[in-house]
Design a protein around this motif. Structure first.
Motif, PDB file in Angstrom:
ATOM      1  N   LEU A   1      -6.521  -3.366   8.696  1.00 44.37           N
ATOM      2  CA  LEU A   1      -7.203  -3.977   7.559  1.00 44.37           C
ATOM      3  C   LEU A   1      -7.167  -2.985   6.413  1.00 44.37           C
ATOM      4  O   LEU A   1      -7.481  -1.809   6.600  1.00 44.37           O
ATOM      5  CB  LEU A   1      -8.649  -4.329   7.906  1.00 44.37           C
ATOM      6  CG  LEU A   1      -8.870  -5.274   9.084  1.00 44.37           C
ATOM      7  CD1 LEU A   1     -10.358  -5.525   9.295  1.00 44.37           C
ATOM      8  CD2 LEU A   1      -8.143  -6.579   8.876  1.00 44.37           C
ATOM      9  N   GLY A   2      -6.862  -3.451   5.209  1.00 43.97           N
ATOM     10  CA  GLY A   2      -6.567  -2.531   4.126  1.00 43.97           C
ATOM     11  C   GLY A   2      -5.152  -2.052   4.330  1.00 43.97           C
ATOM     12  O   GLY A   2      -4.284  -2.793   4.778  1.00 43.97           O
ATOM     13  N   ALA A   3      -4.852  -0.790   4.073  1.00 44.27           N
ATOM     14  CA  ALA A   3      -3.522  -0.242   4.349  1.00 44.27           C
ATOM     15  C   ALA A   3      -3.641   1.261   4.481  1.00 44.27           C
ATOM     16  O   ALA A   3      -4.427   1.904   3.786  1.00 44.27           O
ATOM     17  CB  ALA A   3      -2.542  -0.615   3.238  1.00 44.27           C
ATOM     18  N   GLU A   4      -2.866   1.827   5.396  1.00 45.41           N
ATOM     19  CA  GLU A   4      -2.875   3.269   5.584  1.00 45.41           C
ATOM     20  C   GLU A   4      -2.223   3.981   4.415  1.00 45.41           C
ATOM     21  O   GLU A   4      -1.390   3.424   3.710  1.00 45.41           O
ATOM     22  CB  GLU A   4      -2.112   3.627   6.872  1.00 45.41           C
ATOM     23  CG  GLU A   4      -2.814   3.196   8.147  1.00 45.41           C
ATOM     24  CD  GLU A   4      -2.087   3.712   9.364  1.00 45.41           C
ATOM     25  OE1 GLU A   4      -2.510   4.737   9.891  1.00 45.41           O
ATOM     26  OE2 GLU A   4      -1.098   3.081   9.760  1.00 45.41           O
ATOM     27  N   GLN A   5      -2.594   5.246   4.241  1.00 44.07           N
ATOM     28  CA  GLN A   5      -1.936   6.050   3.217  1.00 44.07           C
ATOM     29  C   GLN A   5      -0.462   6.197   3.572  1.00 44.07           C
ATOM     30  O   GLN A   5      -0.095   6.360   4.728  1.00 44.07           O
ATOM     31  CB  GLN A   5      -2.602   7.419   3.128  1.00 44.07           C
ATOM     32  CG  GLN A   5      -4.023   7.354   2.577  1.00 44.07           C
ATOM     33  CD  GLN A   5      -4.637   8.736   2.416  1.00 44.07           C
ATOM     34  OE1 GLN A   5      -3.992   9.728   2.692  1.00 44.07           O
ATOM     35  NE2 GLN A   5      -5.876   8.799   1.968  1.00 44.07           N
ATOM     36  N   GLY A   6       0.364   6.126   2.570  1.00 40.63           N
ATOM     37  CA  GLY A   6       1.795   6.191   2.816  1.00 40.63           C
ATOM     38  C   GLY A   6       2.418   4.864   3.159  1.00 40.63           C
ATOM     39  O   GLY A   6       3.624   4.765   3.331  1.00 40.63           O
ATOM     40  N   PHE A   7       1.580   3.840   3.257  1.00 41.75           N
ATOM     41  CA  PHE A   7       2.116   2.500   3.528  1.00 41.75           C
ATOM     42  C   PHE A   7       2.946   2.059   2.328  1.00 41.75           C
ATOM     43  O   PHE A   7       2.620   2.369   1.187  1.00 41.75           O
ATOM     44  CB  PHE A   7       0.956   1.532   3.772  1.00 41.75           C
ATOM     45  CG  PHE A   7       1.339   0.302   4.537  1.00 41.75           C
ATOM     46  CD1 PHE A   7       1.511  -0.898   3.894  1.00 41.75           C
ATOM     47  CD2 PHE A   7       1.535   0.353   5.909  1.00 41.75           C
ATOM     48  CE1 PHE A   7       1.855  -2.033   4.591  1.00 41.75           C
ATOM     49  CE2 PHE A   7       1.880  -0.771   6.618  1.00 41.75           C
ATOM     50  CZ  PHE A   7       2.051  -1.971   5.960  1.00 41.75           C
ATOM     51  N   SER A   8       4.013   1.342   2.600  1.00 43.78           N
ATOM     52  CA  SER A   8       4.964   1.024   1.538  1.00 43.78           C
ATOM     53  C   SER A   8       4.449  -0.022   0.568  1.00 43.78           C
ATOM     54  O   SER A   8       5.097  -0.296  -0.434  1.00 43.78           O
ATOM     55  CB  SER A   8       6.290   0.550   2.147  1.00 43.78           C
ATOM     56  OG  SER A   8       6.066  -0.583   2.974  1.00 43.78           O
TER      57      SER A   8
END
Length: 1279
Positions: free
Chosen positions: A359-366
């Motif tokens: 949920l949301g997005a991880e750091q470094g996600f494209s």
């Protein structure tokens, strides 16, 4: 007591009782149930029970108990969430824009209370007043009720309803997506309650009076109804995420569900991403305010490895939006708020095996990370927020994730119309320049953003939108206008920023903070103002010289206004502490997307402005305001009776329904009008056995879609398909063991296997020869089953509609030594439109037919034909509680279409220039959609009436549909109604009329209306359904006796239909002599008539002209081998003059006149020599040049079918050649019947036949020479 009607939850509950499940449901005070999986949640249940089912003995008793409980549940279900919410609130929960006095304060505005002055009244009565209630927490709201102020003449008659979670950023409640106003009160004491069509979850409620008693002022008491609402919330800051790992790793699932709510101010960002070890992933993402569901298989970016669905719009409005994804095998359902889209996905995406969800997005996600709040995220019923709160080891939180939802405060304002404006003063009067900034969103391409005067009224500045670009225009006295522009596509509904900065001799406008979207200038004069700045428009006062607007007023939303780099407090503006405004809605953005969901049907593209939408129907095949009505006919029959001839036409079998129109061939040359649907192989095809397989399997792909095929077959009265098998030592159906050797598959869908052949009934395992008792071997039911060494065949027509079309063919006896075979499956041919002539006659004004309720909430079209001698009567009527729809003959020359969808009756009428009660057929086409209503009578222009802006749009009917009368049986219709269609579906009037007194099935008398279609002395002939034209007394032919063009027909391949070559030269039946020259070289045919330009044609079916048996001039009695169209024309014969007829070097007409009784010439009927051709000084010869043929496939005399003939360059006329083609050349003579018909006292010549192979001594091989005068070979002979 048992209740017969149970909702889905109740039925599932009882089913699960029967399966011995153990249930435990605990209901909170809030009405929300905590459920132990796999138990279902009953959100509005009001009971608490624990059932332990230990034996099957008590199952029946428990089931009955469950029925009783759920009957009570169903009865109280709607009332559970309908508790008063306002009556017990303290006075501090109420706020208002103003109050008339202390005793008129907002705290006294409780329903049925008399404290204080008996309710709330503002200081002044205008549309900027409001009353607000804080419910203390987010609450589910289902209804609202109002009263006027007790014992007064103060009440409101209409109002707007607003909701908010935080006391700002209000959202207007809209009924049916567009209607904002609620009806108020008519006196001070009666209560008017409105149940909300869809419940609202909010903490704050605000009511804005729109109108009030003209003899009083605004006065209000109110109540809202609903129930508490609890939720689990997560907040993400764009750098945070919540990861849920599914451990142990689940097996592949064919059914999954995901649901959540979200709110955000950012128009892009990842809400949720799920993936598995095999690279299969699912992503829910916001992209420019729209939700995208992306399913991907692996990391590939190819279209085949991904599936994308987009739904919703304007989802970045900082309000809660609901999203649900349901996956069942290869079906996917995506829901965003009230919009749902079902999609069919390929087997590649049918099984999900996600082992991680983010949920949301991880750091470094494209992708862009999500910034905002999520509420109640559920995966297969599991609440991920609950797991996070419980610190479940499967859940990992990264970054700053909080269990609350904090909102930034962005106050927006809505410019609702042309009278909207905002006036603000300068902040820094001493500045030597000016800077103004704002954000806006709109659908309009044009509109004024801001304007101000230059100092000393020396000029004016305008910043405005034009063609969706930002334009700056400055006019200063004595100087040329200065203009700048920047940006593009600024009317896309997204937030855009624009900044105007002037100072230091430099002027700049910047759009969306992008230097690439900036424009600069260096004016020689100072650009500033000492006066006011106007936003959106100008005051309506005529004497206002401070603000002039030569452009359109702005309609849309603005926020984040800055003047001289200082933010503008719009709440103070609302309180009139700063500036002035009119017709603004402050602290809300009222933009709505009228194209989401789109009301444009059949692929029409939707565009919009602030107040309306438009559908572009180009290329869709549909027309109207919403692309609802098809521009094509439903059948070839319908085209024919509009006067059309054979050719390719777009057929829309379900009219306004979902099936797309397709191009089909219509054969209109016979009494029956044929629809011809080709497939990928209609040729006679040789079977080429393969050593690896024992059967030969052929699949047929049709030019029409599956839905259209089924609809055509259902629509038609008769369908047929030719099937043929030519064989030598190759059996067809029956093996020695009795099992079928071959079969074919046909029918709807994937079809079914059939073992009968053309001409035999289904299930018989026979061929046509068996029914005709003429099989080559009476022991077998098919010719080919005799296993003969000679070529034979089994062919016939498949005519049972339920078995058509033929989808595949399986041939089994193809591998034995000496076996040879060919097959042919012709195109599907259907005739007879059951819809066109379906009619009923109403012989009394009290007679009527009734059908189920018309379903057309958002759009409906009605079409039919009528004829009558009465001057008035109701054709059709359907009623609802308040809504209705009706079409009637209002007078002898007027048709009236009327309906009501809740905005009051709307009428559309068409007046004819002549009486409509003339007992002739007249056509009515009526359509009603969300934009307009239209009515068309016969070929008169359609009359349209626009629907009210932002009014009710749903047509809600509940009675039966009455045809030919009304529910009250008054003003009934007397006469005939035919081909009645509702939304493209034909009502079967005839079947209903057969069982209805006072109504007769069918309606004769078509020639009175369609007789004019029979032209050129053709006679209209009545048929039980339809009519036909008898052309026997006409010089013309064709379905309407209007065809007089020259036609040349070639059939050089017996496995294909004849090719028709039509000259463009017209009017040949003019009593003048015409010279025709026709020549062919291989596949190129040239035709010249008189001195007209030569016309060239290309043949596609073959180039060999072999085995000529006979040449016929005049009528043909032996039509065997001719296609039905040619046989019908050939039987009519020719009346007129023929002269100098040559076929290559053969002079058939001369031979007939000089040797009429000599073999091989046969003359039937009178043949008279004439000099009618002497009027021509120079006669050419009608010739066809045929080159010698060699290298034929097959052997002489075997009867083998011609398959894939080889092109050759040589042939000898009169020789014995392998292939026999029946009487193709006769068309050369038959065409002449169009040339010179009815000259003087014409006598009819029936048949004259020349057989070149019978007597080679006759001069059939005379060389063709060009001569200046008529020789013996060129004398005119009159037939």
């Amino acid at each position: 007591m048992l209740v017969s009607t149970l909702d889905a939850e109740a039925k599932k509950f009882i089913r699960d009782l029967g399966s011995e499940r153990v249930w435990r449901t605990e209901v909170k005070r809030s009405g929300e149930a905590d459920c132990l999986p796999p138990s279902p949640c009953f959100s509005s249940a009001s009971f608490h029970f624990v059932m332990d089912l230990w034996s099957k003995t008590v199952l029946g008793i428990n089931a009955h108990v469950a029925l009783i409980l759920f009957s009570l549940y169903g009865a109280v279900k709607a009332e559970v969430c309908h508790s008063p919410l306002v009556s017990n609130l303290p006075p501090s929960s109420f706020r208002s824009s103003s109050q008339l006095s202390g005793s008129h304060g907002p705290g006294f505005a409780k329903l049925n209370r008399r404290e204080g002055a008996g309710g709330w009244s503002p200081l002044s009565s205008d549309r900027y007043q409001w009353l607000e209630v804080d419910l203390g927490g987010r609450t589910r709201i289902t209804a609202v009720a109002t009263q006027g102020r007790y014992g007064s003449s103060d009440w409101q008659t209409a109002y707007l309803l607003m909701f908010s979670d935080a006391g700002h950023n209000w959202k207007q409640y809209r009924q049916e997506g567009s209607i904002g106003a609620f009806a108020g009160n008519s006196n001070a004491d009666s209560v008017v309650q409105h149940k909300l069509q869809h419940q609202v979850i909010a903490r704050y409620v605000r009511l804005i009076p729109l109108n009030w008693n003209p003899n009083g002022r605004i006065g209000l008491r109110l109540e809202t109804y609903g129930c508490p609402y609890n939720s689990d919330v997560l907040s993400f800051n764009g750098q945070s995420s919540l990861i849920y790992r599914l451990t142990p790793r689940p097996r592949q699932m064919s059914s999954d569900s995901i649901s959540l709510k979200f709110k955000t101010l950012k128009n892009s960002g990842i809400l949720l991403h799920a993936e598995g070890q095999n690279g299969h992933s699912l992503t829910l993402e916001l992209e420019k305010g729209k939700l995208q569901l992306l399913i991907r298989k692996g990391k590939s970016l190819s279209p085949d490895s991904r599936y994308l669905v987009t739904l919703g719009s304007l989802l970045d409005d900082q309000h809660w939006h609901h999203v649900a994804v349901e996956h069942h095998s290869n079906h996917l359902k995506l829901t965003v708020d009230k919009s749902t889209e079902w999609v069919h996905i390929s087997a590649t995406f049918a099984h999900w095996d996600h082992d991680q969800m983010i949920l949301g997005a991880e750091q470094g996600f494209s992708y862009t990370s999500f910034y905002g709040c999520l509420e109640n995220p559920l995966y297969n019923g599991l609440n991920l927020v609950d797991l996070a709160k419980q610190k479940d080891q499967r859940v990992t939180v990264k970054g700053n994730v909080t269990f609350s939802c904090s909102e930034p405060v962005f106050v927006a304002m809505t410019f609702t119309g042309p009278q909207s404006f905002l006036r603000l003063p300068r902040i820094d009067q001493s500045s030597l320049g000016i800077s103004v900034g704002l954000q806006f969103r709109t659908w309009n391409k044009a509109g004024l953003l801001l304007t101000f005067e230059l100092p000393n009224r020396e000029g004016r500045v305008w910043l405005y939108l034009s063609k969706a670009r930002a334009h700056l225009q400055i006019h200063k006295s004595g100087r040329a206008p200065l203009e700048l522009n920047a940006g593009s596509a600024l009317n896309d509904g997204q937030w855009h920023s624009v900044d105007l900065i002037s100072g230091g001799g430099r002027l700049t406008i910047t759009v969306d903070g992008d230097e690439g979207a900036s424009a600069h200038a260096s004016p020689s004069f100072l650009i500033t103002t000492g006066g006011h700045i106007f936003f959106g428009g100008c005051p309506a006062e005529e004497n206002s010289q401070e603000c002039l607007n030569p452009f359109k007023a702005f309609q849309g939303c603005m926020r984040l206004l800055t003047v001289d780099n200082q933010p503008v407090d719009l709440i103070k503006v609302q309180q009139r502490l700063i500036g002035n405004y009119s017709h603004l809605q402050i602290d809300m953005c009222g933009i709505i997307d009228r194209c989401s969901p789109s009301h444009c049907e059949h692929g029409g593209s939707c565009s919009q402005s602030w107040s309306t939408f438009h559908c572009n129907c180009s290329g869709t095949g549909y027309s109207g305001a919403t692309c609802h009505s098809s521009i094509y006919e439903q059948s070839c029959e319908a085209y024919k009776h509009k006067g059309n001839i054979s050719g390719y036409y777009y057929i829309d079998v379900d009219s306004s329904g979902p099936i797309k129109p397709q191009l089909l061939y219509c054969n209109m040359t016979e009494d029956n009008t044929w629809m011809v649907i080709h497939h990928n192989n209609t040729d006679l095809t040789r079977v080429q056995p393969s050593p690896e397989v024992n059967t030969h399997v052929v699949h047929f792909e049709y030019a029409s879609d599956e839905e259209q095929l089924a609809a055509i077959i259902s629509l038609s009265e008769h369908c047929e398909q030719e099937i043929a098998y030519h064989c030598r030592k190759s059996r067809l159906l029956t093996s020695p063991e009795g099992s079928p050797l071959s079969w074919w598959v046909g029918g709807p869908g994937v079809g079914q296997m059939h073992t009968h052949w053309g001409g035999a009934p289904p299930g018989s395992q026979q061929c046509a020869c068996s029914l005709q008792n003429n099989c080559v071997d009476s022991r077998y039911h098919c010719n080919c089953d005799a296993d003969s060494n000679e070529w034979t065949n089994d062919s016939g027509l498949l005519t049972h509609k339920e078995t058509l079309p033929v989808r595949s063919l399986v041939l089994g006896d193809i591998q034995r030594p000496g076996s040879e075979s060919t097959y042919k499956v012709g195109p599907l041919r259907c005739h007879g439109d059951k819809n066109v002539w379906n009619a009923a006659f109403f012989d009394k004004e009290t007679s009527y037919l009734h059908f189920p309720t018309l379903h057309g909430e958002l759009s409906a079209d009605i079409s039919f034909l009528f004829k009558t001698t009465s001057s008035s009567g109701v054709f059709l009527e359907n009623l609802g509680i308040k809504d209705f729809i009706r079409i009637e003959l209002n007078s002898s020359n007027e048709v009236l279409f009327s309906f009501d969808v809740g905005n009051g009756p709307l009428e559309v009428s068409v007046k004819a220039g002549s009486p409509l009660n003339d007992n002739r057929w007249h056509r009515i086409q009526a359509e009603r959609n969300v934009k307009e209503a239209s009515l068309r009578l016969d070929e008169l222009p359609a009359v349209t009436q626009e629907a009210p802006a932002d009014g009710h749009i749903h047509l809600q009917l509940n009675s039966q549909l009455f045809i030919g009368g009304t529910a009250s049986r008054q003003k009934g219709f007397r006469g005939c109604i035919r081909s009645l269609q509702l939304n493209g579906v034909t009502l079967d009037l005839e079947e209903r009329a057969k069982i209805t007194p006072g109504v007769q099935a069918g309606c004769p008398g078509h020639c009175s209306s369609y007789g004019s279609l029979c032209q050129n002395q053709g006679r209209c002939v009545e048929r039980p359904t339809s009519f036909s034209c008898d052309c026997s007394s006409s010089a013309y032919t064709g379905p309407f006796c209007n065809k007089d063009k020259l036609e040349v027909r070639y059939r050089l391949d017996s496995s294909k239909d004849a090719e028709i070559l039509r000259s463009k030269v017209k009017n040949l039946a003019d009593r003048q002599l015409h010279v025709i020259t026709i020549s062919r070289l291989a596949d190129v045919v040239s035709m010249q008539i008189d001195q007209n330009p030569k016309e060239d044609f290309n043949l596609t079916s073959g180039v060999e002209f072999n085995g000529i048996r006979s040449l016929v001039l005049g009528s043909v009695h032996d039509s065997e081998g001719l296609d039905p169209d040619l046989a019908q024309i050939a039987s009519l014969g020719f009346t007129g003059c023929l002269s100098a007829v040559f076929f290559n070097s053969i002079s058939p007409l001369k031979a007939a006149l000089l040797h009429p009784k000599t073999n091989p010439v046969t003359v039937t009927g009178p043949l008279i020599q004439s000099i009618c051709g002497f009027t021509s000084a120079n006669l050419s010869h009608a010739t066809e040049t045929t080159h010698h043929l060699s290298g034929q496939s097959g052997s002489v005399g075997t009867g083998q079918p011609l398959v894939n003939a080889i092109r050759s360059d040589s042939a000898l006329i009169g020789g014995v050649i392998a292939v026999v083609i029946f009487v193709t050349v006769s068309s050369l003579a038959i065409m002449a019947r169009f040339l010179y018909r009815r000259k003087c006292t014409c006598q009819r010549q029936e048949v004259k036949t020349v057989k070149p192979e019978d007597n080679p001594e006759l001069p059939f091989r005379s060389r063709i020479t060009s001569q200046n005068g008529p020789t013996e070979n060129q004398k005119e002979y009159f037939i």
